[in-house]
Write a protein that holds these residues in place. Structure first.
Motif, short mmCIF file in Angstrom:
data_model
loop_
_atom_site.label_atom_id
_atom_site.label_comp_id
_atom_site.label_asym_id
_atom_site.label_seq_id
_atom_site.Cartn_x
_atom_site.Cartn_y
_atom_site.Cartn_z
N UNK A 1 0.73 -1.17 0.14
CA UNK A 1 -0.11 -0.08 0.05
C UNK A 1 0.86 1.16 0.08
N UNK A 2 0.29 2.20 -0.64
CA UNK A 2 0.81 3.56 -0.55
C UNK A 2 0.81 4.20 0.97
N UNK A 3 1.85 4.87 1.40
CA UNK A 3 1.88 5.58 2.66
C UNK A 3 2.42 6.88 2.62
N UNK A 4 1.75 7.80 3.37
CA UNK A 4 2.32 9.02 3.45
C UNK A 4 2.56 9.73 4.92
N UNK A 5 3.40 10.39 4.99
CA UNK A 5 3.93 10.90 6.51
C UNK A 5 3.16 12.45 6.54
N UNK A 6 2.37 12.56 7.54
CA UNK A 6 1.59 13.93 7.67
C UNK A 6 1.97 14.66 8.98
N UNK A 7 2.07 16.10 8.76
CA UNK A 7 2.33 16.52 9.99
C UNK A 7 1.19 17.36 10.43
N UNK A 8 0.68 17.54 11.72
CA UNK A 8 -0.56 18.23 12.06
C UNK A 8 -0.40 19.15 13.05
N UNK A 9 -0.77 20.28 13.15
CA UNK A 9 -0.99 21.27 14.13
C UNK A 9 -2.33 21.31 14.61
N UNK A 10 -2.52 21.31 15.77
CA UNK A 10 -4.04 21.49 16.53
C UNK A 10 -4.07 22.75 16.94
N UNK A 11 -5.36 23.79 16.86
CA UNK A 11 -5.14 24.78 17.24
C UNK A 11 -6.44 25.24 18.15
N UNK A 12 -6.41 25.78 19.17
CA UNK A 12 -7.69 26.43 19.82
C UNK A 12 -8.62 27.39 18.84
N UNK A 13 -9.67 27.07 18.76
CA UNK A 13 -10.56 28.33 18.01
C UNK A 13 -10.86 29.65 18.72
N UNK A 14 -10.11 29.76 19.74
CA UNK A 14 -9.84 31.13 20.36
C UNK A 14 -9.07 32.09 19.77
#
Length: 284
Positions: free
Chosen positions: A224-237
């Protein structure tokens, strides 16, 4: 604690860059989009277990960390049922350690327009909070409403651009397959302090990763294809410009994820697959 819960779910868009440049968040594609449709078609219902360990500590305050995470993604005909159980223990150089966890049960319609959730949080083995409710969108990427039943009955308006967790996972895989460098989304899963909403920035860290396959579940991942993803989670404030936490994840084209890194600034946790099994298709 709340940040780790949100990071583990979605799955789970380039919030920082778009916010800085003033670019509006795009309305996402619907089920007719051929790339999204292909992702949905190959999604693999599965049960996965992960071990959690200390990846790095940037201060002497955290001396060790360990834990476990189990995740079940089940096809229930009219939607996806997701169940997650997590427990984390953190030892500190000074002061008392942390021992926390949660159980998270949700159902999401396959068209991405309806969602139900039930969350129990635990502190040192004792239940500390229960959150539950349901939400609906007028369309994927459009606005909608959420009704919380616990801990307090209330209604929340979901802004345009909102998606639910499973649909966000579809979009992340589609983003990688399109070789789209970044994406921003507002994700509602019910867990965040900001009315259950989180701003999520996804950036391609490796558009075509070539991972070493884990020792478990190889038959579900080989080829299978695979991908590395960087995620940043932000407050909605609007007062919070920096991400609450960041995450890197290796995601396969069938929706299975491995080798998470949850970064909280002072320390980071790594999650690795210890067990992976396919779940049977439902008799619809």
């Amino acid at each position: 604690m709340r940040g780790l819960l949100a990071a583990s779910l979605t799955a789970l868009a380039m919030f920082g860059a778009l916010a800085a440049t003033g670019v509006a968040a795009p309305v996402g594609p619907g089920p007719a989009d051929p790339v999204i449709a292909a992702v949905i078609d190959r999604f693999e219902p599965h049960r996965a277990s992960y071990s959690l360990s200390l990846d790095r500590a940037r201060s002497g305050d955290v001396s060790s960390a360990s834990g476990r995470l189990s995740f079940e993604w089940r096809d229930v005909c009219d939607g996806w049922s997701v169940r997650q159980l997590t427990r984390v223990e953190v030892s500190r150089g000074e002061g008392p350690g942390l021992d926390f966890g949660w159980s998270f049960d949700s159902w999401e319609a396959k068209d991405g327009r309806a969602y139900r959730f039930f969350i129990d949080r635990y502190d040192h083995g004792s239940k500390s909070e229960t959150i539950s409710g349901r939400a609906n969108l007028e369309a994927v990427g459009a606005g909608g409403t959420a009704q919380f039943a616990r801990p307090v009955e209330r209604e929340v308006t979901l802004p345009a651009g909102t998606v639910f967790p499973t649909w966000h996972s579809y979009e992340m895989i589609a983003m990688a397959e399109r070789k789209q460098p970044q994406m921003w989304r507002t994700v509602f899963d019910g867990s965040a302090e900001d009315d259950g909403l989180t701003g999520v920035s996804a950036v391609m860290a490796d558009s075509e990763a070539h991972p070493v396959l884990p020792k478990v579940g190889v038959e579900l991942l080989a080829g299978l294809g695979a991908h590395r993803v960087h995620l940043a989670y932000y407050s909605m404030s609007e007062d919070e410009a920096a991400p609450v936490h960041e995450q890197e994840v290796l995601i396969y084209s069938n929706g299975v994820a491995d080798d998470f890194v949850f970064d909280y600034g002072d320390f980071a946790l790594r999650a690795r697959l210890t067990d992976l099994k396919a779940l049977p298709a439902p008799d619809c």
